[in-house]
Structures are given as C-alpha cells and as structure tokens.
Design an enzyme around this catalytic site. Structure first.
Site, PDB file in Angstrom:
ATOM      1  N   TYR A   3       6.042  -4.687   4.418  1.00 23.87           N
ATOM      2  CA  TYR A   3       6.689  -5.639   4.624  1.00 23.87           C
ATOM      3  C   TYR A   3       8.756  -6.099   5.488  1.00 23.87           C
ATOM      4  O   TYR A   3       8.858  -7.128   5.149  1.00 23.87           O
ATOM      5  CB  TYR A   3       7.568  -5.314   3.430  1.00 23.87           C
ATOM      6  CG  TYR A   3       6.915  -5.194   1.883  1.00 23.87           C
ATOM      7  CD1 TYR A   3       5.662  -5.774   1.489  1.00 23.87           C
ATOM      8  CD2 TYR A   3       7.325  -4.794   0.386  1.00 23.87           C
ATOM      9  CE1 TYR A   3       4.953  -5.620   0.800  1.00 23.87           C
ATOM     10  CE2 TYR A   3       6.276  -4.692  -0.666  1.00 23.87           C
ATOM     11  CZ  TYR A   3       4.888  -4.935  -0.364  1.00 23.87           C
ATOM     12  OH  TYR A   3       4.354  -4.768  -1.278  1.00 23.87           O
ATOM     13  N   LYS A  29      -2.695   7.346   3.030  1.00 26.97           N
ATOM     14  CA  LYS A  29      -4.101   6.905   3.283  1.00 26.97           C
ATOM     15  C   LYS A  29      -4.125   7.002   4.898  1.00 26.97           C
ATOM     16  O   LYS A  29      -4.628   5.993   5.230  1.00 26.97           O
ATOM     17  CB  LYS A  29      -4.067   5.425   3.011  1.00 26.97           C
ATOM     18  CG  LYS A  29      -5.766   4.567   3.772  1.00 26.97           C
ATOM     19  CD  LYS A  29      -6.089   4.353   2.188  1.00 26.97           C
ATOM     20  CE  LYS A  29      -7.744   4.485   2.196  1.00 26.97           C
ATOM     21  NZ  LYS A  29      -8.411   4.553   0.759  1.00 26.97           N
ATOM     22  N   ASP A  89      -5.508   5.187  -2.968  1.00 29.91           N
ATOM     23  CA  ASP A  89      -6.598   4.829  -3.811  1.00 29.91           C
ATOM     24  C   ASP A  89      -7.149   5.850  -5.113  1.00 29.91           C
ATOM     25  O   ASP A  89      -7.482   5.214  -6.504  1.00 29.91           O
ATOM     26  CB  ASP A  89      -7.968   4.444  -3.082  1.00 29.91           C
ATOM     27  CG  ASP A  89      -8.333   5.590  -2.187  1.00 29.91           C
ATOM     28  OD1 ASP A  89      -7.786   6.166  -1.468  1.00 29.91           O
ATOM     29  OD2 ASP A  89      -9.480   5.103  -1.223  1.00 29.91           O
ATOM     30  N   ASP A 100       5.209  -0.442  -4.660  1.00 30.31           N
ATOM     31  CA  ASP A 100       5.519  -2.156  -5.099  1.00 30.31           C
ATOM     32  C   ASP A 100       4.449  -1.908  -5.984  1.00 30.31           C
ATOM     33  O   ASP A 100       4.284  -2.596  -7.098  1.00 30.31           O
ATOM     34  CB  ASP A 100       5.207  -2.588  -3.755  1.00 30.31           C
ATOM     35  CG  ASP A 100       5.556  -3.931  -4.669  1.00 30.31           C
ATOM     36  OD1 ASP A 100       5.565  -4.497  -6.099  1.00 30.31           O
ATOM     37  OD2 ASP A 100       5.425  -5.380  -3.643  1.00 30.31           O
ATOM     38  N   ASP A 113       3.918  -0.318 -11.031  1.00 27.85           N
ATOM     39  CA  ASP A 113       3.523  -1.218 -12.270  1.00 27.85           C
ATOM     40  C   ASP A 113       2.470  -0.891 -12.922  1.00 27.85           C
ATOM     41  O   ASP A 113       2.504  -1.337 -14.112  1.00 27.85           O
ATOM     42  CB  ASP A 113       2.906  -3.145 -11.631  1.00 27.85           C
ATOM     43  CG  ASP A 113       4.069  -3.674 -11.166  1.00 27.85           C
ATOM     44  OD1 ASP A 113       5.239  -3.351 -10.738  1.00 27.85           O
ATOM     45  OD2 ASP A 113       3.755  -5.020 -11.122  1.00 27.85           O
TER      46      ASP A 113
END
Ligand code: NAD
Length: 360
Positions: free
Chosen positions: A141, A191, A223, A247, A251
């Site tokens: 970001y 990852k 994943d 991020d 959720d």
C-alpha cells in the site's frame, strides 16, 4: 490514574456509537476510581464542512496531546465522487500517520449469544477467540515505485511490496507480547513459497521468536490461512501478517463474529515514556449512511474499542475485562440491536449503551 482521551466521532453512525462508547468509558472510570479528561475533535466529512479539510491541524494537535484517541467512523455519500485528497477518508490516513500507529489489532470473538448470527456452523464458531495483528505502515500500500504509465497495449500498472527487517521485527514483537498474555501461540502468515518479501518476513520472525521461548510459533501460507480461518478458526490465538494480507483476511473476522457492528479495533504505535502504547481505537465498520440518524446502529464494536484502549494504552486489564464482561452480559440478556436479529423487539443504540454502562 488520569485518562486523557480524545474523541473523534466523525460522520454518520460514528457519532452515535461514539456517544455510547464514551458513556461506558465514563462509567468504568468512575467505578474504578480513575480521572477522565475528554476532549473532542473534528475528523472526516464534518471536518470538511466546518474547516474545509478532513484532518484539521487542531485535530492533529489534540491527538498528539492525548494519551489515546477514540474514533467513530468517517464518510458521507455527498463526497463519494470527490478525488481521494478531498474525501473524508483522507482524514483516517492523516490521523494514523501523525500518531505513527503501525500495528492494527482486530480481536475476533464468537460470543455464545451470537452463535446463530454467524453463517458458519455452531461447532466451528463456538469458542473462537483470536487477535489478528496486521502491519499497517508498510507493504504494497505504500511501496515505491507505484503508478500507471504508458498507453495502449503496453499501459502498465505497478505496485511494490517491500518490507525492511526493522518493520518486520517490531510487528513480530508486538504479536509475541500479545500472545504472552493470552494462549501463548503466534501464527505468522506469509507467501514465502513465491514472494521474497515473505521469505525475509519468515526469516525475521524466526529470529525474533527465541526472545519469547514461552510462546509457540507456527507459519502458515496466506492461501491456507484464508481456508483455515473458516474451517478451524479455534486453532488461532494471535495471527500476524503484512498489510494487504491483513486487510483481506481480517474481514473474515466479521463472518465469525456475526455482525460487522460487533468488531472493535486498535491501532498501536510506539511505547511512550509512561510505558503506555500510543493508540487509536475505532470500530471496524464505516459510517453506515443507510442507517445513520436512526438510533439503530450496534454500538458494541465502539464499546469493545474502549476495552482495547483501557488494556493497551493504559494497561488497565481489570477494567477492560469489566467492559468485555458487561458486553457479554448484555448480549446474553438479548437486549441487542437489529443487526444481531433479536428474538424480540430490537433495542436502540442508546438503550444498548445504557445497558452496558449499567452492567459495569
Ligand atoms: P459500512 O461499514 O459503513 O456499512 C456496511 C453495512 O453494514 C451497511 O449495511 C451498514 O448499515 C451495516 N453496518 C455497519 N456498521 C453497523 C453497525 N454498527 N450496526 C449495524 N449495522 C452496521 O461500510 P460501507 O457502507 O461500505 O461504507 C460507508 C461509508 O463509510 C463510506 O463512506 C466508507 O468509505 C466509510 N468507511 C469508513 C471506515 C472508517 O471510518 N474506518 C471504514 C469503512 C468504511
């Protein structure tokens, strides 16, 4: 103890839920014999209306003076088509930056009374109690170079994921410190089978881990983590990850907790000389224009943010536990807002706030 707290109610339901959170903070302070000095500042759409900017200098000054900041939410539909610089959400980035908060903590807890509110099976959700720790200041970001250049078939978009050893080490230490006061397990998500940033991430996490020999460490690929959060969420205690992974994965917490209105968050920076962490506390949800001004919003995410503030910024663990217990008592009583699908008539925002304050 003297608690010096800034409130930034913001827009929409932000003002409504913050009012209830302050009610609970005032009751807790008086019950446990602490002094409370509250100040209020402007942030977001209301700040644009009153001062022409989403993050006025006066708000920055108030935030730097306060021991901790409690925020509602920002965002008004009338600004939806404005460029990013002129939107209320710009105020959020401003306050996070000036406070230097680098760790976003999202506790996710499945309350027994809400077990039916989650779309997942009861036996999967029952007993879930974790904290997702998301790095907030680095990663893709913020990385340079970024942008869109060229034209036609060769037009190219670029973002850069980058992390320094220091950035990884400080968020890792934060996760281990949290785990020490909980079930003593850290899951680091990366990852590393594909990304170099993740390979460095895993190496630095492994180097920091021996400083906390009492805490168990495991690594999980992002994943697989997305799947495990839904399949076996009870296995997690403290889960730490870089900015974008956090991020996205955090959720999933809303699904586990039953409603986005339930979720608190804490964004933490460096430790001050007093030993308290700099902190910005806010519910995870936004300003919810669809229900704003109707006294229908669930204030429990904002109230849970007060509990997080008491624990992390002031070290008041007993007081934080009292707030969380009061929330649980109110949930068990069934006096909850419409989003939690109560069996009888839904309670209003202020009724839920009063009930939690009375239960302290
Ligand atoms: P939202 O979280 O505001 O609302 C999503 C849905 O959840 C809506 O149906 C809303 O009614 C419901 N909801 C949210 N909080 C609730 C609560 N406490 N009780 C009951 N129901 C609740 O997300 P959105 O609609 O995508 O965004 C609305 C505005 O908020 C936008 O301007 C967005 O940019 C802003 N936003 C701000 C923040 C923040 O301030 N941290 C976070 C997310 C979105």
């Amino acid at each position: 103890m003297q608690l010096n707290v800034l409130t930034l109610p913001g827009d929409g339901i932000g003002t409504e839920v913050t009012r209830e959170a302050v009610k609970v903070l005032e009751k807790t302070a008086s019950k446990f014999g602490h002094g409370l000095k509250l100040s209020e500042g402007l942030l977001g759409g209301i700040a644009i209306h009153k001062t022409g900017t989403p993050f006025p200098d006066e708000t920055a000054r108030l935030a730097l003076d306060a021991d901790a900041t409690l925020m509602g939410a920002v965002g008004l539909p009338e600004f939806d088509n404005m460029p990013p610089e002129k939107r209320p959400e710009k105020g959020l980035l401003g306050i996070r930056k000036i406070l230097g908060v680098y760790a976003n903590l999202r506790p996710v807890k499945a309350y027994p009374a809400l077990i039916e509110s989650s779309p997942l099976k009861n036996n999967i959700v029952e007993g879930v109690d974790m904290i997702i720790v998301r790095e907030l200041n680095g990663g893709i970001y913020y990385g340079q170079p970024r942008g869109i250049e060229g034209s036609g078939e060769s037009e190219r978009g670029t973002n850069t994921m980058t992390y320094t050893r220091a950035e990884i080490a400080r968020i890792t230490r934060m996760a281990f410190h949290l785990a020490r006061n909980r079930r003593k397990k850290v899951t680091s998500v990366d990852k590393s089978n594909v990304l170099e940033t993740s390979q460095l991430w895993r190496r630095v996490v492994n180097e920091v881990a021996p400083e906390f020999p009492d805490v168990e460490l495991e690594h999980l690929l992002v994943d697989n983590c997305a799947m495990q959060l839904i399949l076996r969420p009870k296995q997690f205690d403290v889960v730490v990850m870089e900015n974008m992974f956090g991020d996205i994965l955090s959720d999933e917490g809303a699904v586990l907790a039953g409603s986005i209105g339930m979720l608190p968050s804490a964004s933490i920076g460096e430790k001050k000389a007093s030993g308290a962490w700099v902190g910005l506390y806010e519910p995870v949800h936004g300003s919810a224009p669809d229900i704003a001004g109707q006294n229908r919003a669930n204030p429990l995410g904002a109230i849970g943010s007060v509990a997080a503030m008491l624990e992390y910024s002031f070290g008041l663990v007993k007081e934080a536990a009292a707030v969380n217990k009061a929330v649980e008592d109110v949930l068990n009583s069934g006096q909850v807002t419409a989003d939690l699908k109560p069996k009888s008539k839904p309670a209003t925002t202020s009724e839920v706030g009063d009930a939690v304050a009375n239960a302290i």
